[in-house]
Write an enzyme that holds these catalytic residues in place. Structure first.
Site, PDB file in Angstrom:
ATOM      1  N   TYR A  32       0.010  43.693  24.967  1.00 38.42           N
ATOM      2  CA  TYR A  32      -1.377  43.975  24.585  1.00 38.42           C
ATOM      3  C   TYR A  32      -2.324  43.645  25.724  1.00 38.42           C
ATOM      4  CZ  TYR A  32      -2.616  39.013  23.955  1.00 38.42           C
ATOM      5  OH  TYR A  32      -2.892  37.683  24.165  1.00 38.42           O
ATOM      6  N   ARG A  51      -2.365  45.452  34.852  1.00 39.90           N
ATOM      7  CA  ARG A  51      -1.536  44.422  34.223  1.00 39.90           C
ATOM      8  C   ARG A  51      -0.756  45.002  33.050  1.00 39.90           C
ATOM      9  NH1 ARG A  51      -4.220  38.973  32.041  1.00 39.90           N
ATOM     10  NH2 ARG A  51      -5.097  40.445  30.545  1.00 39.90           N
ATOM     11  N   ARG A 100      16.450  48.717  12.069  1.00 38.83           N
ATOM     12  CA  ARG A 100      16.368  47.461  12.814  1.00 38.83           C
ATOM     13  C   ARG A 100      17.631  47.252  13.640  1.00 38.83           C
ATOM     14  NH1 ARG A 100      17.824  42.071  12.194  1.00 38.83           N
ATOM     15  NH2 ARG A 100      16.281  40.549  12.968  1.00 38.83           N
ATOM     16  N   LYS A 150       2.295  39.930  29.192  1.00 39.16           N
ATOM     17  CA  LYS A 150       1.314  39.737  28.104  1.00 39.16           C
ATOM     18  C   LYS A 150       1.856  40.364  26.813  1.00 39.16           C
ATOM     19  CE  LYS A 150      -3.695  39.823  27.327  1.00 39.16           C
ATOM     20  NZ  LYS A 150      -3.884  38.356  27.293  1.00 39.16           N
ATOM     21  N   GLU A 182      -1.422  26.246  31.108  1.00 44.95           N
ATOM     22  CA  GLU A 182      -2.633  27.018  30.818  1.00 44.95           C
ATOM     23  C   GLU A 182      -3.101  26.704  29.413  1.00 44.95           C
ATOM     24  OE1 GLU A 182      -1.544  31.160  31.075  1.00 44.95           O
ATOM     25  OE2 GLU A 182       0.327  30.824  30.017  1.00 44.95           O
TER      26      GLU A 182
END
Length: 286
Positions: A32, A51, A100, A150, A182
């Site tokens: 995301y 990114r 799945r 991310k 972070e």
């Protein structure tokens, strides 16, 4: 009622549907980005798209949209939802292969799922928290080893924010081997003397788009920057501290655990960096 974007179509948020077999839902198999909007324009859009592509590449996931079309989608969502200040959330998952399975589906036969929606945030740039600063607590960093990607695997950062809330703080800094990695959703910095110190880029932290811009602006303003790891104890005795992210820009930190920094109010460096960042980023917005 917001208009959202799902797999090539604009629609009311109440009509948007994603398959129960989507790997983003079943396995957090997705990435995301969040892009801020100020004055109806996009902040650091190019940085976020670069990114995004890096995250997709690292996960061997294909992009379902070009950079040009993605820009148009962002602009259209800003327009139809009348966003002056706020954010656009973008998520791409590996899609729904039909059942799945731990094994990645064939990218040639499974279309990724792409979703974008807006969040209206009046007063985003003029945040009261930025004027008084925030308090953070320290928590163990027990996330996976590829924090530079991310992904939508945000359960532990969410738990960290809840730990902070229960402790009467605003956020949490994660600690690994005694060093600050972070924040739960931001990059972390301390200031000693006139030197800005922040952890160097690696797989251990997210390569923040706001981080890159803020460090560039700091150097252009003749501020000294040192990219290295720093300990929690070093942070607790710093002159100043702050975090950066796409949604908070530059946010002063005035307390870490029970250690109050300075006189408990934002110092000189963080507010100045916030001012420069907002000024320059709005000027370059698209």
């Amino acid at each position: 009622m917001r208009t959202v974007y799902l797999n090539g179509e604009y629609m009311p948020e109440t009509e948007a549907r994603v398959s129960v077999f989507d790997r983003g839902f079943l396995m957090a198999d997705g990435v995301y980005e969040v892009t801020s909007v100020l004055g109806g324009r996009l902040i650091d859009f190019d940085g976020h798209t670069v990114r995004l592509q890096r995250s997709l590449d690292e996960l061997e996931m294909r992009s379902p949209i070009s950079r040009e079309d993605l820009l148009e989608v962002h602009r259209e969502l800003v327009r139809v939802n009348e966003i002056d200040e706020g954010m656009i959330y973008l998520q791409i998952t590996r899609g729904a292969p039909g059942d799945r399975d731990f094994v990645f589906p064939d990218p040639e036969t499974t279309a990724p799922t792409i979703v974008l929606f807006t969040q209206n945030k009046p007063g985003l740039a003029d945040s009261p928290a930025a004027k008084k600063g925030i308090k953070v607590i320290s928590i163990d960093d027990i996330r996976w080893g590829r924090r530079d990607i991310k992904t939508v695997q945000l359960l532990y950062p969410s738990m960290g924010k809840m730990m902070a809330k229960k402790a009467g703080a605003d956020d949490a800094w994660m600690i690994e081997d005694g060093f600050v990695t972070e924040g739960t959703s931001n990059n972390a910095y301390i200031v000693k003397g006139n030197k800005i110190i922040t952890r160097a880029l690696s797989n251990d932290i997210l390569h923040g788009i706001t981080r890159a811009a803020v460090l560039r602006f700091a150097r252009e303003a003749q501020m000294e920057v040192e990219e290295r790891s720093f300990t929690l104890e070093e942070a607790r005795t710093a002159d100043e501290a702050f975090v950066t992210s796409a949604s908070t820009f530059v946010m002063p930190v005035v307390q870490i655990d029970d250690a109050v920094l300075g006189d408990g109010t934002p110092g000189r460096v963080a507010p100045r960096l916030r001012e420069i960042y907002l000024e320059e980023s709005v000027r370059a917005a698209v």
